[in-house]
Motif scaffolding. Structure first.
Motif, PDB file in Angstrom:
ATOM      1  N   HIS A  16     -29.442  46.550 -47.744  1.00  0.00           N
ATOM      2  CA  HIS A  16     -29.548  45.905 -49.043  1.00  0.00           C
ATOM      3  C   HIS A  16     -30.795  45.026 -49.101  1.00  0.00           C
ATOM      4  O   HIS A  16     -31.031  44.212 -48.212  1.00  0.00           O
ATOM      5  CB  HIS A  16     -28.313  45.038 -49.318  1.00  0.00           C
ATOM      6  CG  HIS A  16     -28.401  44.258 -50.585  1.00  0.00           C
ATOM      7  ND1 HIS A  16     -28.342  44.847 -51.832  1.00  0.00           N
ATOM      8  CD2 HIS A  16     -28.554  42.928 -50.805  1.00  0.00           C
ATOM      9  CE1 HIS A  16     -28.453  43.911 -52.754  1.00  0.00           C
ATOM     10  NE2 HIS A  16     -28.583  42.743 -52.160  1.00  0.00           N
ATOM     11  N   THR A  17     -31.597  45.237 -50.133  1.00  0.00           N
ATOM     12  CA  THR A  17     -32.793  44.431 -50.346  1.00  0.00           C
ATOM     13  C   THR A  17     -32.559  43.528 -51.548  1.00  0.00           C
ATOM     14  O   THR A  17     -32.296  44.003 -52.655  1.00  0.00           O
ATOM     15  CB  THR A  17     -34.021  45.319 -50.610  1.00  0.00           C
ATOM     16  OG1 THR A  17     -34.222  46.178 -49.484  1.00  0.00           O
ATOM     17  CG2 THR A  17     -35.263  44.468 -50.827  1.00  0.00           C
ATOM     18  N   HIS A  24     -33.289  41.252 -54.631  1.00  0.00           N
ATOM     19  CA  HIS A  24     -34.335  41.141 -55.643  1.00  0.00           C
ATOM     20  C   HIS A  24     -34.239  39.803 -56.387  1.00  0.00           C
ATOM     21  O   HIS A  24     -34.827  39.647 -57.447  1.00  0.00           O
ATOM     22  CB  HIS A  24     -34.228  42.297 -56.645  1.00  0.00           C
ATOM     23  CG  HIS A  24     -34.466  43.642 -56.034  1.00  0.00           C
ATOM     24  ND1 HIS A  24     -35.731  44.090 -55.687  1.00  0.00           N
ATOM     25  CD2 HIS A  24     -33.603  44.627 -55.679  1.00  0.00           C
ATOM     26  CE1 HIS A  24     -35.636  45.305 -55.158  1.00  0.00           C
ATOM     27  NE2 HIS A  24     -34.353  45.650 -55.142  1.00  0.00           N
ATOM     28  N   ASP A  33     -28.634  46.079 -42.835  1.00  0.00           N
ATOM     29  CA  ASP A  33     -29.921  45.670 -43.412  1.00  0.00           C
ATOM     30  C   ASP A  33     -30.398  46.610 -44.504  1.00  0.00           C
ATOM     31  O   ASP A  33     -31.588  46.687 -44.804  1.00  0.00           O
ATOM     32  CB  ASP A  33     -30.997  45.608 -42.311  1.00  0.00           C
ATOM     33  CG  ASP A  33     -30.649  44.597 -41.245  1.00  0.00           C
ATOM     34  OD1 ASP A  33     -30.018  43.583 -41.592  1.00  0.00           O
ATOM     35  OD2 ASP A  33     -30.990  44.830 -40.069  1.00  0.00           O
TER      36      ASP A  33
END
Length: 259
Positions: free
Chosen positions: A123-124, A126, A121
């Motif tokens: 990686h966010t 965009h 978790d």
């Protein structure tokens, strides 16, 4: 390495979490998603006579239920995965690097099977919805939008100014050159509303852009006084000869005599 007592405690916690989720699914029927249509949650046979706003509210609640259901189903899968790891003797070791997962991390997140370096978790995303490439905000953005185009109609900045007229947290001490009126203590309070340049408030044309007409008002008189005081014809200086001649008295007199 986790001791047998620690493994037993984690297994007990995981089984308790699993039972809690299963009980919630049973009580709320998977957030009502087993019903075929969202209107069934309202006890309605048809939504024909319902207000569109009510239908929109129910649609939002339906979407929220789907999101909550998916979240708990993912949590249930992680619990089952952690219980299998306990049975296989791999619980407490990272799936990627096989290093021991700190006990503090397991205490905070007993369902994890990854160390913090290889957490899934991290990686966010965009990415924005593709609709934003087509549908823009109704009042554009502040100042200039992303492609550099300046917005000269009623935009977000104008919206803020309209609201700020009713009061802000600013005071005269917050401004280097505070206005005389306390009700004008907000950014660009003196900016024109509905038009950009002053002359746009007293100059008009017909539907074809011809027949320029001057409508005298306070802005027009103020502009005339400024031009007379500086002895120029425009706010940016005198006009070139080919533009200046049609405005001179000699030219107008010559045109009248020609007629």
């Amino acid at each position: 390495m986790l001791s047998n007592q620690e493994l037993s405690q984690f297994k007990k916690r995981l089984n308790h979490l699993k039972q809690d989720i299963q009980n919630r699914f049973e009580q709320n029927d998977h957030f009502g998603l087993n019903e075929s249509f969202w209107k069934e949650s309202m006890g309605e046979l048809s939504n024909y006579d319902n207000h569109p706003g009510d239908a929109g509210t129910e649609l939002f609640e339906r979407e929220k239920d789907i999101a909550l259901n998916e979240h708990l189903e993912d949590e249930l899968k992680n619990i089952d995965k952690a219980l299998v790891a306990i049975e296989n003797g791999t619980y407490g070791k990272c799936e990627v690097c096989s290093k021991d997962i700190p006990t503090e991390r397991l205490d905070a997140l007993p369902t994890t099977t990854f160390c913090i370096e290889h957490s899934q978790d991290q990686h966010t995303s965009h990415k924005r919805p593709v609709e934003e490439e087509i549908i823009g905000p109704p009042f554009k953005k502040f100042f200039k939008d992303e492609d550099g185009d300046e917005n000269v109609v009623f935009d977000a900045e104008d919206s803020w100014q309209e609201v700020a007229k009713w009061g802000t947290s600013e005071s005269p001490s917050d401004m280097s050159d505070p206005p005389d009126d306390y009700n004008e203590i907000y950014t660009d309070s003196g900016e024109n509303v509905g038009y950009v340049e002053d002359f746009e408030n007293f100059v008009g044309v017909d539907i074809e852009g011809r027949n320029i007409t001057i409508y005298p008002n306070a802005q027009h008189e103020e502009l005339e006084d400024q031009l007379d005081e500086e002895d120029i014809m425009t706010s940016y200086g005198d006009l070139p000869a080919y533009e200046k001649d049609p405005y001179t008295a000699e030219y107008l007199e010559r045109e009248r005599n020609r007629d």
